[in-house]
Design a protein around this motif. Structure first.
Motif, short mmCIF file in Angstrom:
data_model
loop_
_atom_site.label_atom_id
_atom_site.label_comp_id
_atom_site.label_asym_id
_atom_site.label_seq_id
_atom_site.Cartn_x
_atom_site.Cartn_y
_atom_site.Cartn_z
N VAL A 170 0.83 -1.21 0.00
CA VAL A 170 0.00 0.00 0.00
C VAL A 170 0.87 1.26 0.00
O VAL A 170 0.50 2.28 -0.61
N ASN A 171 2.03 1.19 0.65
CA ASN A 171 2.92 2.34 0.64
C ASN A 171 3.61 2.50 -0.72
O ASN A 171 3.82 3.61 -1.19
N HIS A 172 3.95 1.38 -1.35
CA HIS A 172 4.56 1.42 -2.68
C HIS A 172 3.60 2.05 -3.69
O HIS A 172 4.01 2.88 -4.52
N LEU A 173 2.33 1.68 -3.62
CA LEU A 173 1.34 2.19 -4.56
C LEU A 173 0.79 3.55 -4.14
O LEU A 173 0.22 4.28 -4.97
N GLY A 174 0.93 3.88 -2.87
CA GLY A 174 0.42 5.16 -2.39
C GLY A 174 -1.09 5.22 -2.30
O GLY A 174 -1.70 6.28 -2.50
N ILE A 175 -1.71 4.08 -1.96
CA ILE A 175 -3.17 4.04 -1.92
C ILE A 175 -3.70 4.18 -0.50
O ILE A 175 -3.03 3.83 0.48
N LYS A 176 -4.91 4.69 -0.39
CA LYS A 176 -5.59 4.76 0.90
C LYS A 176 -5.83 3.34 1.40
O LYS A 176 -6.11 2.44 0.62
N HIS A 177 -5.74 3.15 2.72
CA HIS A 177 -5.91 1.80 3.24
C HIS A 177 -6.43 1.84 4.68
O HIS A 177 -6.26 2.84 5.39
N TYR A 178 -7.07 0.76 5.04
CA TYR A 178 -7.55 0.57 6.41
C TYR A 178 -7.04 -0.77 6.93
O TYR A 178 -6.95 -1.74 6.16
N GLU A 179 -6.73 -0.83 8.21
CA GLU A 179 -6.43 -2.12 8.85
C GLU A 179 -7.59 -2.45 9.79
O GLU A 179 -7.89 -1.68 10.70
N ILE A 180 -8.24 -3.57 9.53
CA ILE A 180 -9.38 -4.00 10.34
C ILE A 180 -9.11 -5.42 10.83
O ILE A 180 -9.06 -6.36 10.03
N ASN A 181 -8.92 -5.57 12.12
CA ASN A 181 -8.60 -6.88 12.67
C ASN A 181 -9.89 -7.68 12.88
O ASN A 181 -10.81 -7.21 13.54
N ILE A 182 -9.94 -8.87 12.29
CA ILE A 182 -11.19 -9.66 12.34
C ILE A 182 -11.22 -10.65 13.50
O ILE A 182 -12.17 -11.45 13.60
N LYS A 183 -10.24 -10.61 14.38
CA LYS A 183 -10.16 -11.62 15.44
C LYS A 183 -11.40 -11.62 16.33
O LYS A 183 -11.95 -12.69 16.65
N ASP A 184 -11.86 -10.45 16.75
CA ASP A 184 -13.03 -10.40 17.64
C ASP A 184 -14.27 -10.96 16.93
O ASP A 184 -15.08 -11.66 17.55
N ALA A 185 -14.43 -10.63 15.65
CA ALA A 185 -15.57 -11.15 14.89
C ALA A 185 -15.48 -12.66 14.77
O ALA A 185 -16.48 -13.37 14.94
N PHE A 186 -14.29 -13.16 14.47
CA PHE A 186 -14.09 -14.60 14.35
C PHE A 186 -14.38 -15.29 15.69
O PHE A 186 -15.16 -16.26 15.75
N ASP A 187 -13.78 -14.79 16.76
CA ASP A 187 -13.98 -15.41 18.08
C ASP A 187 -15.43 -15.31 18.51
O ASP A 187 -15.98 -16.24 19.13
N GLY A 188 -16.08 -14.17 18.19
CA GLY A 188 -17.47 -14.01 18.58
C GLY A 188 -18.38 -15.01 17.89
O GLY A 188 -19.30 -15.57 18.51
N LEU A 189 -18.12 -15.24 16.59
CA LEU A 189 -18.94 -16.21 15.85
C LEU A 189 -18.72 -17.62 16.38
O LEU A 189 -19.68 -18.36 16.63
N ILE A 190 -17.46 -18.00 16.58
CA ILE A 190 -17.17 -19.34 17.09
C ILE A 190 -17.77 -19.52 18.48
O ILE A 190 -18.37 -20.55 18.79
#
Length: 245
Positions: free
Chosen positions: A76-96
């Motif tokens: 993302v830094n090489h391309l210079g694009i907008k980006h978001y980091e969204i950690n899915i661990k809580d969603a995964f653990d919540g579903l399980i």
């Protein structure tokens, strides 16, 4: 070996992406998951060339700790694009954790939950950012079913689903991506094995077989043919009943 004109194919693909957005989302953004592997890297670079970096949004989706997330940030830094980091661990653990105690989840179920949560996440970002979700699958992986239905196999448009791994890499080099991203050994992120160790053959062998029908190892041919037959349903529309009215 077969001949492949990477520059011609790259230019055709870039124009195809432009045409898709002209017809299916004029002014919209391309939204894609960024893993730091070759597929998301090349797909993102293609979209940047087609639409400009201001219309490409990358979404990094680790599940807890991701040992190679630095590769995703390199892209993302090489391309210079907008980006978001969204950690899915809580969603995964919540579903399980919400599953009935008497329901024993299979290994395959556990394997596929994370990719499907990631696709849900991508669509949440896309619908909030005037976007269209990029499918980053390639022909080689699709051929043997190495994808998750309604997970990484989903999307609104697919620029690389008719390109083999070998061809995707050639285009990646042509687009000027760092070698470490193009040549990064794909690992499933689950059991620590590489894709090729899990599959039982190399992508180089598979790609030649797909394009030419030639393969020397008959045992590997049988594995490839069986996987292709068993996974064709992933590439087809859902069967639907049509009443005689």
């Amino acid at each position: 070996m077969y001949n492949f004109n990477a520059e011609k194919t790259k230019n055709q693909c870039v124009q195809w992406i432009r045409d898709f957005f002209e017809e299916n989302g004029k002014g919209c953004n391309a939204v894609l998951g960024i893993s730091g592997g070759k597929d998301s890297s090349v797909a993102a670079a293609l979209c940047v060339e087609a639409l400009g970096k201001d219309r490409v949004i990358g979404v990094l989706m680790p599940k807890g700790e991701q040992f190679d997330i630095d590769m995703a940030y390199l892209l993302v830094n090489h391309l210079g694009i907008k980006h978001y980091e969204i950690n899915i661990k809580d969603a995964f653990d919540g579903l399980i954790g919400s599953m009935p105690k008497d329901l024993e989840l299979s290994v395959q179920t556990m394997t596929n939950i994370a990719p499907r949560i990631r696709m849900t996440t991508l669509y949440a970002v896309s619908q909030s950012c005037n976007g269209r979700v990029v499918n980053t699958c390639n022909l080689s992986e699709d051929w043997v079913g190495y994808s998750t239905r309604y997970g990484d196999a989903a999307g609104d448009f697919s620029p690389m689903c008719h390109l083999t791994v070998t061809e995707v890499k050639e285009i990646g080099r042509l687009l000027g991506l760092p070698d470490v991203l193009v040549d990064k050994v794909p690992i499933d992120g689950l059991c620590g094995k590489t894709d090729e160790e899990n599959l039982g053959f190399t992508y180089a062998e598979l790609d030649v077989y797909i394009r030419t029908g030639v393969i020397e190892d008959m045992a590997k041919k049988e594995i490839i043919d069986r996987k292709h037959r068993n996974n064709l349903f992933k590439l087809q529309l859902m069967p639907s009943f049509k009443p005689e009215i």
